[in-house]
Enzyme design. Structure first.
Site, PDB file in Angstrom:
ATOM      1  N   GLY A  24       0.837  -1.248  -0.264  1.00 40.23           N
ATOM      2  CA  GLY A  24       0.042   0.175  -0.072  1.00 40.23           C
ATOM      3  C   GLY A  24       0.812   1.200  -0.002  1.00 40.23           C
ATOM      4  O   GLY A  24       0.440   2.310   0.348  1.00 40.23           O
ATOM      5  N   ASP A 131      -8.368   6.762   2.185  1.00 44.34           N
ATOM      6  CA  ASP A 131      -7.332   7.507   2.893  1.00 44.34           C
ATOM      7  C   ASP A 131      -6.692   8.349   2.158  1.00 44.34           C
ATOM      8  O   ASP A 131      -6.645   8.478   0.861  1.00 44.34           O
ATOM      9  CB  ASP A 131      -6.165   6.330   3.317  1.00 44.34           C
ATOM     10  CG  ASP A 131      -5.758   5.465   2.149  1.00 44.34           C
ATOM     11  OD1 ASP A 131      -6.525   5.037   1.366  1.00 44.34           O
ATOM     12  OD2 ASP A 131      -4.489   5.262   2.334  1.00 44.34           O
ATOM     13  N   ASP A 132      -6.268   9.577   2.609  1.00 47.36           N
ATOM     14  CA  ASP A 132      -5.175  10.394   2.098  1.00 47.36           C
ATOM     15  C   ASP A 132      -6.031  10.990   0.819  1.00 47.36           C
ATOM     16  O   ASP A 132      -5.500  11.424  -0.202  1.00 47.36           O
ATOM     17  CB  ASP A 132      -3.725   9.746   1.541  1.00 47.36           C
ATOM     18  CG  ASP A 132      -3.369   9.212   2.505  1.00 47.36           C
ATOM     19  OD1 ASP A 132      -3.186   9.375   3.909  1.00 47.36           O
ATOM     20  OD2 ASP A 132      -2.288   8.200   2.360  1.00 47.36           O
ATOM     21  N   ASP A 242       8.179   5.048   2.473  1.00 44.30           N
ATOM     22  CA  ASP A 242       7.664   5.903   1.109  1.00 44.30           C
ATOM     23  C   ASP A 242       7.765   7.290   1.306  1.00 44.30           C
ATOM     24  O   ASP A 242       7.735   8.098   0.283  1.00 44.30           O
ATOM     25  CB  ASP A 242       6.621   5.320   0.717  1.00 44.30           C
ATOM     26  CG  ASP A 242       5.335   5.408   1.485  1.00 44.30           C
ATOM     27  OD1 ASP A 242       5.575   5.820   2.611  1.00 44.30           O
ATOM     28  OD2 ASP A 242       4.171   5.165   1.056  1.00 44.30           O
TER      29      ASP A 242
END
Length: 698
Positions: A24, A131-132, A242
């Protein structure tokens, strides 16, 4: 479409504990070959799940509406089949939240069509991720739904029922950690809507207290479970990298007590972007997942820092590194992968070496010539060192901490290296120890670089090159301090080579911000008090004046009544206003405890107050700064942050230098500016004897 109006059941059906890996992260997705290798490892280590959610698979997120092509479909079909072959549950995730209109039936139909296609590939488990994403709804959605949470829950419930209520269906909320909840987890209207309205067969993903959580406690999980009305599935970012291309994490799965396991629906690790270095992250998490099941079957020996009676991070790490070593020594490479061009120890092989100079004997060096270079084999000690150098987001490994502590001590006691003192022998002994640790890093790098498995090496190469370079700079610096050689060309100077410093544009931006470095994992001395630095406002004038009067009256820096005034006295007393954006205030739990003020152009003030500061000095150092700290501020790290922030503002105004005025009696601040390294004493003939002027170029 309207609000779902569904009440979740209090007791969902019992399902197996989800354990495995989520792909992810942001960055290059793993290859199909790597994912197949992952399935084999999961089966071997007792994990059962893989969540397909690579952020940069554009049909997973940005172009979620697009169906997969025939070629892409064949790849996914093969991947789902491989997961099933290795008894791994394949969960397909989709992230439509960037631009979906929740109230548009055509959008919902498009989402269903996309998931129906994946279902035809043989996939039986799914996940919707929100998300995000931005939390502001479009006007059409605002008319249809009372909140963002209601919109997400409505579409999730509808898709879940459309797919036939699959046994595994995961929902990732936009507020997926405690730090995102307003005002708190227990009072979050968003989470309460999810808990009350999401169908009971849908499980919720949760990252813990933060996006990257240091510790996940039983109490925190009990709190969010109560609000969600179901135990969460942890999406764990402890090994994710990341967000920073200079970091990779090779430490064990830790700071999650095994007592959590009965409180959770499952755990999925979202690890490093690089596939091969995730061996440790996944291996140790698998050991953690088995901890409760194996309780009573083994006797775990714990270190002083470990308190979990079912799981030992150190033992799990040692076992993972032992197994990983065999991977490094594995020569079974894909076609086109070359072995290192160095001479390894002789080993049996059915391969016939390629001969180019038939009939010629191997080269043998003569007397007095350099011996042939022969790479030593990689060892478990090397991998343990590698892990400790690239440990976890919130801590360095023991060896890395020791190296930082030794370098800090050697730097702060450098006077012992230059002259015979009581600590000279200790300095030389510790310098030798530091040099030996640096040499171990270099040898680890050499052995890693010659390991047969090049796939792992290439994932690690940028990181080990970087740490070798950083250690080399520190090693050369210590040797210079000890007089064991001339100053190294690698050390920082006014015109460094690009390879002699870490940085780039990102580093430049960070160094211009106040408090840069206050989140470093290594701090000396350790901060026991929490300080905050904020911009000065007019209401602070009285507090600044109070601190100035107190400093004049008491302790170091006490000013005789006959002393000549300083420009900085006028700033501190409120007689001179600081320049715009050149004033900061330091606070602790008791209130304002320090300040830093500056003038971008001090020439007029110098002409009136401190005429000894001549025009030639002001030409090179036109700006002035002053800093005052109450005696209770023992830690000077916040002061460094204020000076750094002030100098950044002064430099931003075009100034090429700044100076400070100090009295000889103020030993604390004299020592502070001296240890900063960038401030140098400026000699001026007309300067009063009790005053010291120090300047720094910008």
């Amino acid at each position: 479409m309207s609000d779902p109006g569904v009440t979740a059941a209090s007791e969902p059906s019992t399902k197996r504990f989800i354990s495995g890996v989520v792909e992810g992260f942001y960055g290059r997705p793993w290859t199909m070959e790597q994912r197949t290798e992952l399935f084999k490892r999961e089966q071997k280590w007792g994990l059962n799940t893989y969540l397909y959610a690579p952020k940069d698979d554009y049909k997973h997120r940005m172009y979620w509406r697009d169906l997969y092509s025939n070629r892409e479909a064949d790849q996914l079909i093969a991947l789902i089949s491989k997961a099933k072959e290795h008894e791994v549950e394949f969960i397909y995730a989709i992230s439509p939240g960037l631009d979906i209109t929740f109230s548009n039936p055509k959008e919902v139909a498009t989402l269903k069509r996309k998931l129906d296609q994946v279902k035809e590939f043989g996939c039986k488990s799914f996940s919707l991720l929100f998300d995000d994403i931005e939390t502001e709804m479009c006007p059409a959605d605002k008319q249809a739904f009372s909140s963002f949470a209601h919109a997400q829950v409505a579409i999730t419930n509808e898709v879940y029922k459309h797919l036939g209520e699959p046994e595994t269906f995961l929902f990732c909320p936009t507020d997926y950690c405690a730090a995102f909840c307003t005002p708190s987890v227990s009072q979050s209207s968003y989470l309460h809507t999810v808990g009350d309205s999401l169908l009971p067969g849908v499980d919720v993903l949760w990252t813990g207290p933060k996006v990257v959580s240091h510790v996940i406690s039983v109490e925190s999980i009990e709190e969010v479970s109560s609000v969600l009305k179901r135990p969460p599935v942890i999406w764990d970012n402890i090994h994710a990298n990341d967000y920073d291309p200079q970091r990779i994490f090779l430490g064990p799965y830790k700071d999650r007590p095994s007592d959590l396991i009965p409180k959770l629906k499952g755990v999925l690790t979202n690890p490093n972007c690089e596939f091969h270095p995730n061996f440790v992250a996944i291996h140790t998490m698998a050991a953690w997942c088995k901890a409760m099941a194996e309780e009573g079957q083994r006797d775990v020996e714990m270190s002083d820092e470990e308190q979990d009676h079912c799981y030992s991070p150190q033992k799990a790490l040692t076992q993972a590194l032992t197994d990983w070593l065999q991977e490094f020594l594995n020569t079974d490479q894909p076609t086109g992968t070359c072995r290192p061009p160095t001479r390894l120890k002789k080993e049996s092989s059915d391969e016939e070496p390629m001969q180019t100079d038939v009939g010629e004997s191997s080269y043998v060096p003569g007397p007095g010539e350099n011996p042939l270079y022969t790479a030593e084999p990689l060892t478990l000690v090397d991998l343990n060192l590698l892990s400790e150098l690239f440990y976890l987001p919130y801590e360095h490994g023991p060896t890395a901490r020791t190296m930082l502590q030794e370098l800090d001590w050697l730097k702060n006691h450098r006077e012992a290296a230059a002259a015979e003192t009581d600590t000279t022998a200790e300095w030389r002994s510790r310098a030798q120890h530091f040099d030996e640790m640096c040499e171990a890093v270099v040898q680890m790098f050499n052995r890693l670089s010659n390991a047969p498995n090049r796939r792992i090496l290439y994932d690690l190469y940028d990181y080990i090159c970087d740490i070798k370079s950083g250690v080399g700079l520190a090693r050369a610096y210590v040797k210079t301090l000890g007089g064991r050689g001339p100053p190294s060309a690698q050390l920082m100077n006014n015109d460094p080579e690009p390879w002699g410093f870490r940085g780039g544009l990102s580093g430049e931006f960070q160094r211009m911000l106040p408090c840069h470095g206050n989140r470093d994992l290594f701090r000396h001395p350790p901060m026991s008090t929490v300080y905050s630095i904020r911009p000065y406002c007019p209401e602070d004038k009285m507090e600044v004046q109070r601190i100035f009067r107190e400093m004049q009256r008491d302790g170091e820096g006490k000013v005789p009544t006959t002393a000549q005034p300083l420009i900085s006295d006028g700033l501190s007393a409120g007689e001179l206003p600081p320049s715009a954006h050149c004033a900061l205030v330091l606070e602790d739990e008791m209130g304002v405890c320090g300040f830093a003020l500056g003038l971008t152009d001090a020439s007029q003030a110098a002409a009136k107050i401190q005429k000894a500061v001549c025009d030639s000095v002001l030409g090179d150092f036109p700006s002035l700064l002053t800093i005052r700290l109450l005696p209770r501020v023992a830690d000077l790290a916040p002061a460094k942050g204020m000076v750094g922030g002030l100098l950044s503002s002064i430099r931003g105004c075009g100034s090429k230098g700044a100076f400070c005025e100090l009295r000889h009696s103020d030993r604390k601040m004299l020592d502070f500016y001296t240890k900063l390294g960038s401030f140098k004493i400026i000699q001026m003939a007309a300067l009063p004897e009790d005053i010291v002027i120090m300047g720094t170029c910008l």
